[in-house]
Design an enzyme around this catalytic site. Structure first.
Site, PDB file in Angstrom:
ATOM      1  N   GLU A   1      76.827  59.430  21.253  1.00  0.00           N
ATOM      2  CA  GLU A   1      76.258  60.692  21.756  1.00  0.00           C
ATOM      3  C   GLU A   1      76.327  60.780  23.273  1.00  0.00           C
ATOM      4  OE1 GLU A   1      72.435  61.729  20.090  1.00  0.00           O
ATOM      5  OE2 GLU A   1      72.224  63.425  21.445  1.00  0.00           O
TER       6      GLU A   1
ATOM      7  N   LYS B   1      63.232  61.241  17.452  1.00  0.00           N
ATOM      8  CA  LYS B   1      64.687  61.025  17.374  1.00  0.00           C
ATOM      9  C   LYS B   1      65.217  60.716  18.768  1.00  0.00           C
ATOM     10  CE  LYS B   1      69.240  62.188  17.281  1.00  0.00           C
ATOM     11  NZ  LYS B   1      70.137  62.374  18.432  1.00  0.00           N
TER      12      LYS B   1
ATOM     13  N   ASP C   1      69.854  45.351  13.416  1.00  0.00           N
ATOM     14  CA  ASP C   1      69.832  46.272  12.284  1.00  0.00           C
ATOM     15  C   ASP C   1      69.150  47.577  12.705  1.00  0.00           C
ATOM     16  OD1 ASP C   1      69.233  47.623   9.921  1.00  0.00           O
ATOM     17  OD2 ASP C   1      68.883  45.789   8.779  1.00  0.00           O
TER      18      ASP C   1
ATOM     19  N   HIS D   1      74.114  68.484  28.636  1.00  0.00           N
ATOM     20  CA  HIS D   1      74.706  68.054  27.379  1.00  0.00           C
ATOM     21  C   HIS D   1      76.075  68.687  27.188  1.00  0.00           C
ATOM     22  CE1 HIS D   1      74.260  66.451  23.323  1.00  0.00           C
ATOM     23  NE2 HIS D   1      73.152  65.892  23.763  1.00  0.00           N
TER      24      HIS D   1
END
Ligand code: NAD
Length: 423
Positions: free
Chosen positions: A82, A259, A275, A373
């Protein structure tokens, strides 16, 4: 390392950045190759790591700068597809270091293993299991002398009786200090070995025997002060607090808030061969542990009007075990970090999560995140449209100026540019 504050790091090219990292962290040539060359992880290795292997999928790796955590400077490897994530974390870390950086801590690295049992007489079973605590712990610890040697191992048990549509269940929790391991294999092995003893002690039948990813006893915390001047003034501080209150009151917002935190935390987990799913599951389950899904951060204003941010979440990571000592790039990334223990790694990951969240809230509550972004996204679009070399930046420039960041437009621009080039 002398400092992680590297002015203009983003302006360097990839080779120059790598040289800076090499110089600051005294990285050896093997590690440099493991980071910069494709094929560091061989197909042969991959074939031993997963089933039905057919190849390797690469992920971009970057370095977050400016992090000062518990008085120590860190260059932080982050693996993520991202755009904006690494820049945003570095930016927030720069603001935090003005006021001393992050102070971070962890609880002991205790994971919970669950042994599920169905039984006619749950209360009697509970007493019998609790009565045999020492025998259960000793049997569990026999399975992992290495963990015990390092001061870890099974330390305690608790027994819960839960009501379910299938009937009452007696769930034994085995508390295992996993030291520098994430611990899933270690804990699962212990649970499986202890299960027959639990059946012997009771009249029940054991079903599942597995670690819980809701690692409430393995928490990481980080805190930092962000000055109001660096954030853009009093209004900016208030805007972040209003954004926080929104997440506290609304699960739709809280999910996205968290998130954003995991954009940072998971990227460090992936870069170090940990993990990511275990950490994500733990974080989101912990966010709803109170019965309502909540943000993992808190923000308040201090007496000077600066913003004080804090984060608390379970972080089950290892510096040994799993893929951490198998993946060559993960090994090299651990050297860049220079961490000694899994707790130190968890403290870094909590700090990155907080930095990531502050950066997102700061952008969202002022200019919005799309401007920053989209300029990065525009690069991806230009590449998808077929731009290479210097043409990428040219296509990005034109698309950004026009405010049209779309593949079709990028293709048209590219056509125009190559026609010009032919004249
Ligand atoms: P592991 O079994 O590969 O290695 C851990 C072992 O290393 C310990 O048990 C110990 O014997 C040894 N060790 C050496 N030095 C140590 C030290 N300083 N501190 C602690 N232990 C030390 O790995 P693991 O951490 O038990 O399991 C992690 C793996 O399990 C991950 O790959 C994860 O993806 C996988 N997994 C996860 C889940 C889950 O999260 N639900 C379930 C199954 C498997």
């Amino acid at each position: 390392m002398s400092t992680s504050r590297i002015t203009g790091f983003y302006k360097l090219d990839v080779q120059e950045r790598l040289s800076v990292v090499k110089k600051l962290t005294h990285l050896d040539e093997v590690s440099i190759d493991s980071i910069s060359k494709t094929g560091a992880l061989s197909v042969d290795q991959v074939d031993k790591m997963v089933e039905n292997a057919i190849g390797i999928m690469e992920v971009p790796l970057g370095i977050a700068t400016n992090f000062l955590i518990n008085g120590k400077d860190y260059l932080i490897p982050m693996a993520t597809e991202e755009p904006s994530v690494i820049a945003a974390a570095s930016n927030a870390a720069k603001i935090a270091r003005e006021k001393g950086g992050f102070s971070a801590s962890t609880t002991e690295p205790i994971m919970i293993g669950q042994i599920q049992m169905m039984c006619e007489t749950p209360e009697e079973a509970k007493s019998a299991i609790l009565g045999a605590k020492e025998e259960i712990l000793a049997l569990a610890n026999e399975q992992n002398p290495v963990l015990v040697k390092f001061g870890g191992g099974a330390k305690d048990i608790e027994v819960r009786i839960i009501e379910t549509p299938a009937g009452k269940m007696v769930v034994t929790h085995l508390m295992v200090d996993c030291r520098d391991a994430m611990g899933a294999n270690a804990v699962n092995t212990m649970c499986e070995v202890v299960a027959p003893l639990i059946e012997k002690l009771t009249t029940g039948k054991v079903y599942l025997r597995i670690i819980s990813n809701l690692a409430v006893k393995r928490l990481a915390r980080a805190k930092a002060t962000f000055s109001k001047e660096a954030l853009g003034g009093e209004d900016a501080v208030d805007s972040v607090i209003i954004a926080q209150r929104f997440a506290e009151a609304d699960a739709y917002r809280a999910a996205t808030h968290n998130k954003g935190i995991m954009n940072g935390t998971s990227a460090v987990a992936l870069a170090t061969g940990n993990d990511t799913r275990a950490i994500e599951a733990g974080a989101h389950a912990y966010a709803s542990f109170s019965g309502r899904y909540r943000p993992l951060t808190t923000y308040e204003k201090n007496k000077d009007g600066d913003l004080v941010g804090a984060i608390e979440l379970p972080i089950a990571v290892g510096t040994v075990g799993g893929a951490t000592k198998v993946h060559p790039t993960a090994i090299a990334n651990m050297k860049i970090l220079g961490v000694k223990t899994a707790s130190e790694l968890a403290q870094i990951m909590a700090s990155v999560g907080l930095a990531q969240n502050l950066a997102a809230l700061k952008a969202l509550s002022t200019e919005g995140i799309q401007r920053g972004h989209m300029s990065l996204h525009a690069r991806n679009i230009a590449v998808v449209a077929g731009a290479t070399g210097d043409l990428v930046e040219e296509v990005v420039r034109i698309m950004t100026e026009e405010g049209k960041i779309r593949v079709e437009r990028a293709k048209e621009i590219l056509k125009g540019l190559s026609k010009k080039g032919q004249k």
